[in-house]
Design a protein around this motif. Structure first.
Motif, PDB file in Angstrom:
ATOM      1  N   GLY A   8      10.167   3.194 -17.109  1.00 45.00           N
ATOM      2  CA  GLY A   8       9.329   4.383 -17.017  1.00 45.00           C
ATOM      3  C   GLY A   8      10.070   5.552 -16.417  1.00 45.00           C
ATOM      4  N   ARG A   9       9.331   6.640 -16.181  1.00 49.92           N
ATOM      5  CA  ARG A   9       9.929   7.888 -15.706  1.00 49.92           C
ATOM      6  C   ARG A   9       9.817   8.048 -14.203  1.00 49.92           C
ATOM      7  NH1 ARG A   9       7.912  12.915 -19.027  1.00 49.92           N
ATOM      8  NH2 ARG A   9       9.499  13.820 -17.666  1.00 49.92           N
ATOM      9  N   LYS A  10       8.703   7.579 -13.597  1.00 47.95           N
ATOM     10  CA  LYS A  10       8.489   7.821 -12.178  1.00 47.95           C
ATOM     11  C   LYS A  10       8.037   6.541 -11.493  1.00 47.95           C
ATOM     12  CE  LYS A  10       7.400  12.764 -12.410  1.00 47.95           C
ATOM     13  NZ  LYS A  10       6.440  13.813 -12.028  1.00 47.95           N
ATOM     14  N   ALA A  11       8.481   6.402 -10.238  1.00 48.02           N
ATOM     15  CA  ALA A  11       8.087   5.240  -9.449  1.00 48.02           C
ATOM     16  C   ALA A  11       6.742   5.441  -8.769  1.00 48.02           C
ATOM     17  CB  ALA A  11       9.161   4.934  -8.402  1.00 48.02           C
ATOM     18  N   VAL A  12       6.284   6.691  -8.648  1.00 48.15           N
ATOM     19  CA  VAL A  12       5.016   6.956  -7.960  1.00 48.15           C
ATOM     20  C   VAL A  12       3.871   6.247  -8.669  1.00 48.15           C
ATOM     21  CG1 VAL A  12       3.366   8.751  -7.335  1.00 48.15           C
ATOM     22  CG2 VAL A  12       5.798   9.124  -6.968  1.00 48.15           C
ATOM     23  N   GLY A  13       3.791   6.382  -9.984  1.00 50.66           N
ATOM     24  CA  GLY A  13       2.713   5.731 -10.721  1.00 50.66           C
ATOM     25  C   GLY A  13       2.775   4.220 -10.619  1.00 50.66           C
ATOM     26  N   ALA A  14       4.000   3.661 -10.619  1.00 49.98           N
ATOM     27  CA  ALA A  14       4.137   2.208 -10.516  1.00 49.98           C
ATOM     28  C   ALA A  14       3.657   1.710  -9.161  1.00 49.98           C
ATOM     29  CB  ALA A  14       5.594   1.818 -10.741  1.00 49.98           C
ATOM     30  N   ASP A  18       0.600  -0.815  -8.065  1.00 47.71           N
ATOM     31  CA  ASP A  18       0.806  -2.021  -7.267  1.00 47.71           C
ATOM     32  C   ASP A  18      -0.118  -2.069  -6.061  1.00 47.71           C
ATOM     33  OD1 ASP A  18       2.738  -2.801  -9.018  1.00 47.71           O
ATOM     34  OD2 ASP A  18       4.429  -2.111  -7.801  1.00 47.71           O
ATOM     35  N   PHE A  19      -0.386  -0.924  -5.444  1.00 46.42           N
ATOM     36  CA  PHE A  19      -1.244  -0.885  -4.257  1.00 46.42           C
ATOM     37  C   PHE A  19      -2.680  -0.512  -4.599  1.00 46.42           C
ATOM     38  CE2 PHE A  19       2.887  -0.852  -2.336  1.00 46.42           C
ATOM     39  CZ  PHE A  19       2.720  -1.508  -1.130  1.00 46.42           C
ATOM     40  N   GLY A  20      -3.016  -0.460  -5.887  1.00 44.91           N
ATOM     41  CA  GLY A  20      -4.379  -0.146  -6.293  1.00 44.91           C
ATOM     42  C   GLY A  20      -5.184  -1.401  -6.554  1.00 44.91           C
ATOM     43  N   PRO A  21      -6.364  -1.247  -7.168  1.00 45.44           N
ATOM     44  CA  PRO A  21      -7.240  -2.410  -7.388  1.00 45.44           C
ATOM     45  C   PRO A  21      -6.778  -3.310  -8.513  1.00 45.44           C
ATOM     46  CG  PRO A  21      -8.234  -0.432  -8.295  1.00 45.44           C
ATOM     47  CD  PRO A  21      -6.998   0.027  -7.582  1.00 45.44           C
ATOM     48  N   ARG A  31       1.398  -5.577  -0.432  1.00 46.28           N
ATOM     49  CA  ARG A  31       2.361  -5.393   0.645  1.00 46.28           C
ATOM     50  C   ARG A  31       3.777  -5.426   0.085  1.00 46.28           C
ATOM     51  NH1 ARG A  31       0.001 -10.113   0.126  1.00 46.28           N
ATOM     52  NH2 ARG A  31       1.165 -12.090   0.265  1.00 46.28           N
ATOM     53  N   ILE A  32       4.686  -4.750   0.798  1.00 48.94           N
ATOM     54  CA  ILE A  32       6.101  -4.748   0.437  1.00 48.94           C
ATOM     55  C   ILE A  32       6.753  -5.957   1.100  1.00 48.94           C
ATOM     56  CG2 ILE A  32       8.273  -3.508   0.664  1.00 48.94           C
ATOM     57  CD1 ILE A  32       6.719  -0.914   0.575  1.00 48.94           C
ATOM     58  N   VAL A  37      14.341   0.428   0.839  1.00 54.01           N
ATOM     59  CA  VAL A  37      13.730   1.720   1.155  1.00 54.01           C
ATOM     60  C   VAL A  37      12.562   1.456   2.084  1.00 54.01           C
ATOM     61  CG1 VAL A  37      12.722   3.828   0.227  1.00 54.01           C
ATOM     62  CG2 VAL A  37      14.374   2.549  -1.140  1.00 54.01           C
ATOM     63  N   THR A  38      12.475   2.192   3.187  1.00 54.97           N
ATOM     64  CA  THR A  38      11.418   1.991   4.175  1.00 54.97           C
ATOM     65  C   THR A  38      10.442   3.156   4.143  1.00 54.97           C
ATOM     66  OG1 THR A  38      12.745   3.045   5.900  1.00 54.97           O
ATOM     67  CG2 THR A  38      12.930   0.654   5.664  1.00 54.97           C
ATOM     68  N   GLY A  39       9.259   2.922   4.723  1.00 52.39           N
ATOM     69  CA  GLY A  39       8.229   3.950   4.780  1.00 52.39           C
ATOM     70  C   GLY A  39       6.940   3.466   4.166  1.00 52.39           C
ATOM     71  N   THR A  40       5.982   4.374   4.061  1.00 51.25           N
ATOM     72  CA  THR A  40       4.727   4.064   3.397  1.00 51.25           C
ATOM     73  C   THR A  40       4.975   3.914   1.899  1.00 51.25           C
ATOM     74  OG1 THR A  40       4.184   6.388   3.023  1.00 51.25           O
ATOM     75  CG2 THR A  40       3.508   5.417   5.127  1.00 51.25           C
ATOM     76  N   PRO A  41       4.044   3.306   1.172  1.00 53.28           N
ATOM     77  CA  PRO A  41       4.263   3.151  -0.272  1.00 53.28           C
ATOM     78  C   PRO A  41       4.554   4.474  -0.972  1.00 53.28           C
ATOM     79  CG  PRO A  41       2.424   1.785   0.421  1.00 53.28           C
ATOM     80  CD  PRO A  41       2.817   2.587   1.615  1.00 53.28           C
ATOM     81  N   LEU A  42       3.851   5.547  -0.598  1.00 55.99           N
ATOM     82  CA  LEU A  42       4.094   6.835  -1.239  1.00 55.99           C
ATOM     83  C   LEU A  42       5.467   7.391  -0.865  1.00 55.99           C
ATOM     84  CD1 LEU A  42       2.642   8.666  -3.197  1.00 55.99           C
ATOM     85  CD2 LEU A  42       1.711   9.937  -1.264  1.00 55.99           C
ATOM     86  N   GLN A  43       5.889   7.193   0.372  1.00 55.49           N
ATOM     87  CA  GLN A  43       7.208   7.651   0.776  1.00 55.49           C
ATOM     88  C   GLN A  43       8.309   6.873   0.056  1.00 55.49           C
ATOM     89  OE1 GLN A  43       6.962   7.084   4.991  1.00 55.49           O
ATOM     90  NE2 GLN A  43       6.084   9.111   5.387  1.00 55.49           N
ATOM     91  N   VAL A  44       8.106   5.578  -0.097  1.00 52.86           N
ATOM     92  CA  VAL A  44       9.083   4.755  -0.813  1.00 52.86           C
ATOM     93  C   VAL A  44       9.202   5.207  -2.268  1.00 52.86           C
ATOM     94  CG1 VAL A  44       9.539   2.427  -1.666  1.00 52.86           C
ATOM     95  CG2 VAL A  44       8.816   2.770   0.694  1.00 52.86           C
TER      96      VAL A  44
END
Length: 466
Positions: A8-14, A18-21, A31-32, A37-44
């Motif tokens: 795909g093009r972006k990791a944000v949607g993936a 993964d963290f959605g319903p 959970r990771i 890469v560290t941080g919140t899911p959105l930061q990662v």
């Protein structure tokens, strides 16, 4: 272990998925479990996308795969999943790229990787499906998991998710109230039962048996009359538009392809019965010997009779007479004078002398031009060395002396001009950096962080460029 790869093009949607319903299975406690890469899911996700944007020409820089296990392997702890994910990433050659492994279920994890590493180099995904299969095989052996090659020796194409969802809406599948399997699995069972019951009885008995158990059948016959196989369907199996769904035999099960099916039921029922009841006594061999080659059944114009007689003769140990092939008629070869058959188009024997004459004229012209060039070269050499004298030659030498005297000044002017151009270019670049840095100094810290900088760094850039 099964590795299902997507890109795909972006990791944000993936990561949001993964963290959605979830769409099919409920995501429980996302959970990771591994990654660099560290941080919140959105930061990662943003960190992975930031690295991928360093190569804007790549249309699908995000590499995704899910590693799933069967129920026989049980529920693995997060630490073991982390070890599996790290080893898998290393086998795929993605260690130097930002990646993360997310677990939101008992039997699988999702890996999200940027194909652009930390240094901005693009990592290859060549043969990634084969490499993923080899890595999964090695991890199965290392962790004592059930080999996927043994679990998925498919007797036929499996029922996929979209087909399973459609079967559930029609009241079929493991979760339905009535114990009815999906249509493809029911077809596989019914057709095999009818095949075994019709063994050696021919196509007519096979098709009649299918009709008795409620399977609609369609023969796929080529325009040449050759039988290519069957397509099957069940009553009420339709798609979204209401059209009947027909499935080729090879898509129901591999052993129902025509190449295997005809060896069980028999391609021709008459031939199968004749083969079963064919006598192998001395009377047959005697009748074969007594028949003349002109009247031999093996040379009959009836294909069925000819094949049956040839088989009987071979079974009796007799030599089958060879068929007399008609002599081919000689084809008339076109004459060499035909312009379409001449080499190089219209070039023929009568045109060759004219072509030779034209080539000789061209060679003579080239020789004249070469002699003229040599004469001019000798004249210019004499003028340059002083061997040829005259007023124009003296003027030429005087002009050359002036040019030679002016050469240092000309070179100095050219160098100075280049320095001025370089200075102006550097000044323009510095002005551009100063304007950008001066404008960023007044931004908030959150916006500066999104831009990958800080107020102190921008003030320093503005001072240096100023």
């Amino acid at each position: 272990m099964i590795a299902n790869i997507t890109k795909g093009r972006k990791a944000v949607g993936a990561l949001i998925y993964d963290f959605g319903p979830g769409r099919r299975d409920e995501h429980i406690n996302p959970r990771i479990v591994a990654g660099n890469v560290t941080g919140t899911p959105l930061q990662v996700a943003r960190a992975i996308d930031h690295t991928a944007r360093r190569r804007p020409g790549i249309t699908a820089p995000i590499w995704r795969t899910s590693l799933s296990l069967p129920d026989e392997d049980g529920i693995l702890p997060d630490a073991q999943w982390a070890e599996i994910a790290t080893s898998f990433i290393a086998d795929m050659g993605f260690t130097d790229a930002p990646w993360v492994a997310v677990r939101h279920g008992d039997d699988h994890i999702h890996l999200t990787v940027s194909r652009v590493d930390w240094a901005g180099q693009l990592l290859t995904d060549r043969w990634d499906y084969r490499r993923a299969r080899e890595a999964a095989d090695r991890l199965e052996q290392e962790h004592g998991l059930v080999p996927a090659r043994e679990r998925f020796r498919a007797e036929g194409p499996q029922v996929r998710n979209n087909e399973l969802e459609a079967a559930k809406r029609r009241g079929r599948g493991p979760d339905a109230d009535a114990d009815r399997p999906p249509e493809r699995e029911e077809l596989r069972r019914l057709v095999r039962e009818v095949r075994d019951a019709s063994r050696g009885l021919g196509r007519a008995a096979f098709e009649s048996g299918l009709a008795d158990v409620g399977v609609n059948v369609r023969a796929n016959v080529a325009s040449t009359g050759r039988m290519n196989g069957y397509s099957f369907t069940l009553e009420g199996w339709t798609d979204g538009s209401g059209e009947q769904v027909w499935v080729a035999a090879s898509k129901v099960a591999r052993d129902l392809r025509w190449a295997q099916l005809k060896t069980v039921i028999g391609d021709d029922p008459d031939f199968a019965v004749a083969k079963k009841n064919a006598p192998l006594s001395k009377d047959v061999s005697t009748s074969v010997e007594a028949t003349s080659s002109e009247e031999h059944p093996a040379l009959s114009t009836d294909p069925a009779a000819r094949i049956l007689a040839q088989w009987r003769a071979k079974a009796a140990g007799q030599e089958v007479p060879a068929e007399t092939l008609p002599a081919p008629e000689p084809e008339s070869a076109p004459a060499w004078t035909d312009r379409r058959r001449r080499p190089h188009g219209a070039l023929a024997t009568d045109s060759i002398p004219a072509e030779i004459k034209a080539a000789r004229r061209q060679i003579s012209t080239w020789q004249g031009e070469m002699e003229t060039a040599r004469s001019n070269a000798r004249t210019w050499d004499g003028m340059a060395t002083g061997a040829v004298t005259g007023p124009r030659v003296r003027e030429l030498h005087q002009l050359a002396a002036k040019v030679e005297a002016a050469r240092p000044h000309i070179e100095a002017e050219v160098t100075a001009r280049k320095d001025r151009v370089a200075a102006e270019t550097a000044a323009d670049a510095a002005r551009k950096i100063w304007r950008e840095a001066n404008g960023r100094k007044d931004l908030g810290w959150l916006e500066l962080r999104k831009l990958g900088t800080s107020r102190k760094a921008e003030e320093k850039r503005a001072a240096v460029s100023s």
